[in-house]
Design an enzyme around this catalytic site. Structure first.
Site, PDB file in Angstrom:
ATOM      1  N   LYS A   1       5.286  -3.801  -5.749  1.00  0.00           N
ATOM      2  CA  LYS A   1       6.741  -3.705  -5.816  1.00  0.00           C
ATOM      3  C   LYS A   1       7.384  -3.859  -4.446  1.00  0.00           C
ATOM      4  O   LYS A   1       8.453  -4.423  -4.316  1.00  0.00           O
ATOM      5  CB  LYS A   1       7.117  -2.346  -6.396  1.00  0.00           C
ATOM      6  CG  LYS A   1       8.596  -2.214  -6.583  1.00  0.00           C
ATOM      7  CD  LYS A   1       8.936  -1.634  -7.891  1.00  0.00           C
ATOM      8  CE  LYS A   1      10.374  -1.847  -8.238  1.00  0.00           C
ATOM      9  NZ  LYS A   1      10.674  -3.144  -8.832  1.00  0.00           N
TER      10      LYS A   1
ATOM     11  N   GLU B   1      15.131 -16.301 -13.383  1.00  0.00           N
ATOM     12  CA  GLU B   1      14.722 -14.899 -13.476  1.00  0.00           C
ATOM     13  C   GLU B   1      13.941 -14.638 -14.774  1.00  0.00           C
ATOM     14  O   GLU B   1      12.939 -13.928 -14.773  1.00  0.00           O
ATOM     15  CB  GLU B   1      15.977 -14.008 -13.366  1.00  0.00           C
ATOM     16  CG  GLU B   1      15.765 -12.519 -13.515  1.00  0.00           C
ATOM     17  CD  GLU B   1      14.804 -11.905 -12.497  1.00  0.00           C
ATOM     18  OE1 GLU B   1      14.405 -12.570 -11.529  1.00  0.00           O
ATOM     19  OE2 GLU B   1      14.419 -10.746 -12.721  1.00  0.00           O
TER      20      GLU B   1
ATOM     21  N   HIS C   1      14.661 -34.836 -15.350  1.00  0.00           N
ATOM     22  CA  HIS C   1      14.029 -35.462 -14.181  1.00  0.00           C
ATOM     23  C   HIS C   1      12.593 -34.965 -13.991  1.00  0.00           C
ATOM     24  O   HIS C   1      12.069 -35.000 -12.886  1.00  0.00           O
ATOM     25  CB  HIS C   1      14.863 -35.205 -12.929  1.00  0.00           C
ATOM     26  CG  HIS C   1      16.239 -35.770 -13.036  1.00  0.00           C
ATOM     27  ND1 HIS C   1      16.487 -37.123 -12.996  1.00  0.00           N
ATOM     28  CD2 HIS C   1      17.440 -35.183 -13.248  1.00  0.00           C
ATOM     29  CE1 HIS C   1      17.780 -37.336 -13.154  1.00  0.00           C
ATOM     30  NE2 HIS C   1      18.383 -36.172 -13.313  1.00  0.00           N
TER      31      HIS C   1
ATOM     32  N   ASN D   1      -0.749   1.438   6.076  1.00  0.00           N
ATOM     33  CA  ASN D   1       0.034   0.442   5.331  1.00  0.00           C
ATOM     34  C   ASN D   1       0.595  -0.520   6.369  1.00  0.00           C
ATOM     35  O   ASN D   1       1.325  -0.085   7.256  1.00  0.00           O
ATOM     36  CB  ASN D   1       1.150   1.177   4.573  1.00  0.00           C
ATOM     37  CG  ASN D   1       2.219   0.250   4.017  1.00  0.00           C
ATOM     38  OD1 ASN D   1       3.355   0.652   3.824  1.00  0.00           O
ATOM     39  ND2 ASN D   1       1.876  -0.977   3.744  1.00  0.00           N
ATOM     40  N   GLY D   2       0.239  -1.786   6.267  1.00  0.00           N
ATOM     41  CA  GLY D   2       0.728  -2.761   7.247  1.00  0.00           C
ATOM     42  C   GLY D   2      -0.397  -3.694   7.653  1.00  0.00           C
ATOM     43  O   GLY D   2      -1.417  -3.781   6.961  1.00  0.00           O
TER      44      GLY D   2
ATOM     45  N   ARG E   1       3.147   0.401  -5.367  1.00  0.00           N
ATOM     46  CA  ARG E   1       3.059  -0.304  -4.088  1.00  0.00           C
ATOM     47  C   ARG E   1       1.749  -1.085  -3.936  1.00  0.00           C
ATOM     48  O   ARG E   1       1.576  -1.830  -2.973  1.00  0.00           O
ATOM     49  CB  ARG E   1       3.179   0.696  -2.934  1.00  0.00           C
ATOM     50  CG  ARG E   1       4.479   1.439  -2.920  1.00  0.00           C
ATOM     51  CD  ARG E   1       4.500   2.431  -1.788  1.00  0.00           C
ATOM     52  NE  ARG E   1       4.516   1.769  -0.505  1.00  0.00           N
ATOM     53  CZ  ARG E   1       5.600   1.366   0.120  1.00  0.00           C
ATOM     54  NH1 ARG E   1       6.776   1.570  -0.423  1.00  0.00           N
ATOM     55  NH2 ARG E   1       5.539   0.772   1.284  1.00  0.00           N
TER      56      ARG E   1
ATOM     57  N   LYS F   1      10.111 -13.272 -14.843  1.00  0.00           N
ATOM     58  CA  LYS F   1       9.703 -12.053 -15.548  1.00  0.00           C
ATOM     59  C   LYS F   1       8.489 -12.327 -16.429  1.00  0.00           C
ATOM     60  O   LYS F   1       7.540 -11.556 -16.460  1.00  0.00           O
ATOM     61  CB  LYS F   1      10.828 -11.511 -16.452  1.00  0.00           C
ATOM     62  CG  LYS F   1      12.009 -10.835 -15.800  1.00  0.00           C
ATOM     63  CD  LYS F   1      11.717  -9.509 -15.169  1.00  0.00           C
ATOM     64  CE  LYS F   1      11.198  -9.677 -13.789  1.00  0.00           C
ATOM     65  NZ  LYS F   1      12.075  -9.708 -12.670  1.00  0.00           N
TER      66      LYS F   1
ATOM     67  N   GLU G   1       5.313 -12.945 -14.309  1.00  0.00           N
ATOM     68  CA  GLU G   1       4.848 -11.751 -13.604  1.00  0.00           C
ATOM     69  C   GLU G   1       4.039 -10.818 -14.496  1.00  0.00           C
ATOM     70  O   GLU G   1       3.021 -10.290 -14.075  1.00  0.00           O
ATOM     71  CB  GLU G   1       6.052 -10.933 -13.092  1.00  0.00           C
ATOM     72  CG  GLU G   1       6.691 -11.444 -11.846  1.00  0.00           C
ATOM     73  CD  GLU G   1       7.862 -10.578 -11.423  1.00  0.00           C
ATOM     74  OE1 GLU G   1       7.936 -10.236 -10.239  1.00  0.00           O
ATOM     75  OE2 GLU G   1       8.720 -10.244 -12.263  1.00  0.00           O
TER      76      GLU G   1
ATOM     77  N   TRP H   1      -2.997  -2.505  -1.612  1.00  0.00           N
ATOM     78  CA  TRP H   1      -2.729  -3.887  -2.032  1.00  0.00           C
ATOM     79  C   TRP H   1      -3.375  -4.737  -0.956  1.00  0.00           C
ATOM     80  O   TRP H   1      -2.916  -4.758   0.182  1.00  0.00           O
ATOM     81  CB  TRP H   1      -1.225  -4.135  -2.120  1.00  0.00           C
ATOM     82  CG  TRP H   1      -0.882  -5.463  -2.691  1.00  0.00           C
ATOM     83  CD1 TRP H   1      -0.756  -5.786  -4.011  1.00  0.00           C
ATOM     84  CD2 TRP H   1      -0.589  -6.668  -1.962  1.00  0.00           C
ATOM     85  NE1 TRP H   1      -0.420  -7.108  -4.147  1.00  0.00           N
ATOM     86  CE2 TRP H   1      -0.309  -7.675  -2.914  1.00  0.00           C
ATOM     87  CE3 TRP H   1      -0.542  -6.986  -0.613  1.00  0.00           C
ATOM     88  CZ2 TRP H   1       0.014  -8.978  -2.552  1.00  0.00           C
ATOM     89  CZ3 TRP H   1      -0.224  -8.298  -0.249  1.00  0.00           C
ATOM     90  CH2 TRP H   1       0.051  -9.273  -1.218  1.00  0.00           C
TER      91      TRP H   1
ATOM     92  N   CYS I   1       0.845  -1.187   0.000  1.00  0.00           N
ATOM     93  CA  CYS I   1       0.000   0.000   0.000  1.00  0.00           C
ATOM     94  C   CYS I   1       0.885   1.243   0.000  1.00  0.00           C
ATOM     95  O   CYS I   1       1.993   1.225   0.515  1.00  0.00           O
ATOM     96  CB  CYS I   1      -0.932   0.091   1.201  1.00  0.00           C
ATOM     97  SG  CYS I   1      -1.962  -1.340   1.440  1.00  0.00           S
TER      98      CYS I   1
HETATM   99  C1  G6P Z   1       8.192  -8.166  -4.869  1.00  0.00           C
HETATM  100  C2  G6P Z   1       8.551  -7.498  -6.180  1.00  0.00           C
HETATM  101  C3  G6P Z   1       9.765  -8.197  -6.802  1.00  0.00           C
HETATM  102  C4  G6P Z   1      10.919  -8.213  -5.816  1.00  0.00           C
HETATM  103  C5  G6P Z   1      10.523  -8.827  -4.483  1.00  0.00           C
HETATM  104  C6  G6P Z   1      11.591  -8.598  -3.428  1.00  0.00           C
HETATM  105  O1  G6P Z   1       7.716  -9.438  -5.101  1.00  0.00           O
HETATM  106  O2  G6P Z   1       7.453  -7.535  -7.069  1.00  0.00           O
HETATM  107  O3  G6P Z   1      10.149  -7.515  -7.980  1.00  0.00           O
HETATM  108  O4  G6P Z   1      11.981  -8.932  -6.371  1.00  0.00           O
HETATM  109  O5  G6P Z   1       9.333  -8.213  -3.991  1.00  0.00           O
HETATM  110  O6  G6P Z   1      11.690  -7.218  -3.188  1.00  0.00           O
HETATM  111  P1  G6P Z   1      12.959  -6.464  -2.674  1.00  0.00           P
HETATM  112  O7  G6P Z   1      12.559  -5.015  -2.661  1.00  0.00           O
HETATM  113  O8  G6P Z   1      13.235  -6.989  -1.291  1.00  0.00           O
HETATM  114  O9  G6P Z   1      14.081  -6.736  -3.592  1.00  0.00           O
END
Ligand code: G6P
Length: 614
Positions: free
Chosen positions: A609, A487, A510, A101-102, A27, A491, A494, A75, A2
């Site tokens: 994020k 990764e 496997h 937020n929290g 956020r 991507k 996501e 969020w 949030c």
């Molecule tokens: C969320 C974001 C990711 C990020 C992860 C860890 O899931 O969407 O992009 O890698 O958090 O976040 P940080 O800020 O700790 O790297």
């Protein structure tokens, strides 16, 4: 997660709040809302499910006047995304509003108690309980709003960044923080509050980062006052922001994500800058120096992180073990914190985080600290909670990353982790001089090589066109490029919502090999250095099952070209630095596929994020 934003001062608050919410939308974007008190003392509140744009449409020409106001973009944690669960929330009398937020963990028993005392609730949120509790304390004790917030917070368990506004006092905002971030901006006769500095930087560079269990009192035309939840007065420490406005705007690109992908040559260079002495090739990481002896004696390094940062941690495992010969374990912070790990003062725990706010990573740090381990941070956001909670650390200089899917933060993390591994290796004498110098020279050439890798953009757009409707993807890599395969798959998942799996290429047989048929695109990282022959065998295994090979290869490669359906060429690097280059086409592929599928690239569904809840 949030995002929260608030304003009190001489200006109209509404445009500041809306712009602030747009900046904080990364956020969370399930719903948003604002509340303002107008010049006649009326409290207006508008909230709507969906993005900030939907809130703006809903507000239309309704009354948004007022020089004090609060705003929130959500969020969802407690309660589905809906108009009712959107913030701000009101107290029983409707005269107080809160943004939060929290998570208030004990909201259940608090709510039950308040219901017994005659309170009625509209939403399913923990936040609404908190504002009711604050009002209940005030009604019972006759205390000021500040004192009522303070008392209520002594009863609340959990994490919060909150701002409260009351109709009874339109000249005051009360804010508090524990676990979730909150920044106060100090302007000329005005105050701003936000989850991070991006909504503030346009108006002032003077900010105060609130610490846990601090309450900020923002009275119109007065100085900022801070007290603790334990009622001790604190002198605010004013920081000067280094952030600039251009860095948080799109600068002509269609999306933040593609802007950030293209910024990588610069962000890698910025992360290298000043850390390699060009004459003697010695790497100096400021944060490491003070703890040289401890690192030298370290029996092992445990890396904790989440998401993309965890993938950077996996690359670091290869780097540190290979170059500096220190055993490394890489842990999901969320698992580590709850599995009673064996830790002692001899351990070094390295926390990697772009935002520096990820709740699980922060909790893993606190746990490791309590067992005496040295905590080293690799963070992007200066002054963030994780950066402050660690004993020492190195910043990645990626600049603000706004797109929810992390790109330039990943390569900046890998750059800094490579420097750390090189520095440790040099001090421990675990690398030959020639090998060390070759790797340093190669690292210095990476920004240019990434620039070249970005030239594959056009070719990848065509590939994206061809594969945009594939329901599944497999990503394979070995050694240093196994984390890159993970990764690449992350991507794609996501932002395009296509199911994708990353796997160590040899492990494919496997299990995932059963998925391969003539419909299945298999992205293979098959660059020259490191396990080249082995990966060629893995490609043959895929081809034998009629899978479609999209291979990322070293410039000029002829062997893989004979087998692959498509090849994407990247410049040659040493194996240890290859993730910095091979990840680029994978980022571009996911970006173009998502755009062609009409997905919201910068704000993918259900994600945020900065994950400040566990
Ligand atoms: C969320 C974001 C990711 C990020 C992860 C860890 O899931 O969407 O992009 O890698 O958090 O976040 P940080 O800020 O700790 O790297």
């Amino acid at each position: 997660m949030c995002g929260i934003v608030a304003y009190i001062g001489p200006k109209q608050a509404s445009p500041i709040l809306i712009k602030g919410l747009q900046r904080l939308e990364y956020r969370g974007y399930d719903s948003s809302g604002i509340s303002l008190i107008n010049d006649t003392g009326e409290l207006n509140l508008y909230k709507k499910k969906g993005k900030v744009a939907e809130l703006q449409e809903y507000i239309g020409d309704k009354d948004t006047t007022g020089t004090i106001g609060i705003g929130h973009t959500r969020w969802a944690t407690h309660g589905v995304p809906s108009d009712i669960n959107a913030h701000p929330h009101t107290s029983e009398s409707k005269s107080k509003v809160i943004i939060h937020n929290g998570i208030i963990e004990n909201y259940g028993p608090l709510k039950e108690e308040l219901i017994k005392r005659g309170h009625t609730f509209e939403s399913d949120t923990d936040t609404e309980v908190l504002i009711h509790l604050i009002e209940d304390v005030q009604d019972k004790t006759g205390a000021t709003l500040v004192e009522s917030v303070r008392i209520a917070l002594t009863q609340a368990i959990g994490a919060y960044a909150i701002v409260i506004m009351s109709k009874e006092n339109p000249n005051q905002l009360v804010a508090a923080k524990k676990g979730s971030p909150l920044v106060v901006g100090i302007g000329n006769g005005e105050f701003f509050l936000a989850s991070d500095a991006t909504p503030i930087v346009e108006y002032t560079k003077n900010v105060v980062y609130l610490e846990d269990e601090q309450i900020a009192i923002l009275n119109r035309n007065e100085e900022l006052k801070i007290i603790t939840v334990g009622n001790v007065a604190i002198t605010p420490y004013i920081h000067e922001l280094e952030l600039n406005l251009e860095a948080i705007e799109k600068g002509g690109y269609e999306h933040f994500m593609i802007k950030e992908i293209h910024e990588q040559p610069k962000s890698i260079l910025d992360s290298l800058r000043g850390r390699i002495n060009l004459e003697d090739g010695i790497v100096t990481m400021g944060g490491l120096q003070e703890y040289d002896a401890r690192f030298n004696k370290a029996k092992r390094i445990i890396i904790v992180a989440c998401g993309t940062s965890w993938h950077a941690g996996l690359v670091a495992e290869y780097l540190i073990e290979d170059l500096a010969r220190i055993p490394v374990e890489v842990e999901y912070a969320s698992e580590f914190r709850y599995r009673n790990p064996i830790l002692s003062e001899k351990d070094i725990v390295m926390a990697i985080s772009q935002s520096g706010e990820t709740a699980d990573t922060l909790a893993a740090i606190e746990l490791a600290k309590s067992k005496g381990a040295l905590i080293y941070g690799v963070c992007n956001v200066v002054g963030s909670s994780i950066a402050r909670a660690t004993h020492a650390g190195s910043y990645t200089h990626a600049g603000p990353e706004i797109g929810v899917a992390s790109t330039k933060a990943f390569t900046a993390q890998v750059t800094v982790l490579t420097l750390i591994a090189l520095s440790l290796a040099h001090k421990r004498g675990t690398m030959g001089e020639t090998e060390y110098r070759t790797l340093i020279a190669d690292l210095l050439s990476i920004p240019e090589k990434v620039e070249k890798a970005l030239k594959t953009d056009e070719q990848i757009r065509y590939l994206a066109e061809e594969f945009k409707n594939s329901p599944n993807f497999l990503y394979l890599g070995r050694g240093y490029n196994f984390p890159v395969a993970l990764e690449g798959a992350l991507k794609l998942k996501e932002i395009s919502y296509i199911h994708a799996e990353g796997y160590p290429a040899a492990e494919m047989k496997h299990g995932p090999i059963a998925l391969i048929d003539e419909q299945m695109p298999v992205v293979v990282i098959a660059t020259k250095k490191g396990n080249y022959e082995k990966i060629i065998s893995n490609i043959q295994e895929v081809k034998a099952r009629k899978g479609i090979i999209i291979a990322v290869v070293t410039e000029g490669d002829t062997e893989v070209r004979k087998m692959a359906d498509h090849v994407i060429e990247v410049p040659e690097t040493e194996e240890a630095t290859s993730p910095l280059v091979t990840v680029v086409p994978l980022q571009l592929l996911s970006y173009h596929i998502a755009v062609l599928r009409g997905c919201n690239v910068d704000q993918p569904r259900n994600l945020a994020k900065s994950v400040t809840v566990e």
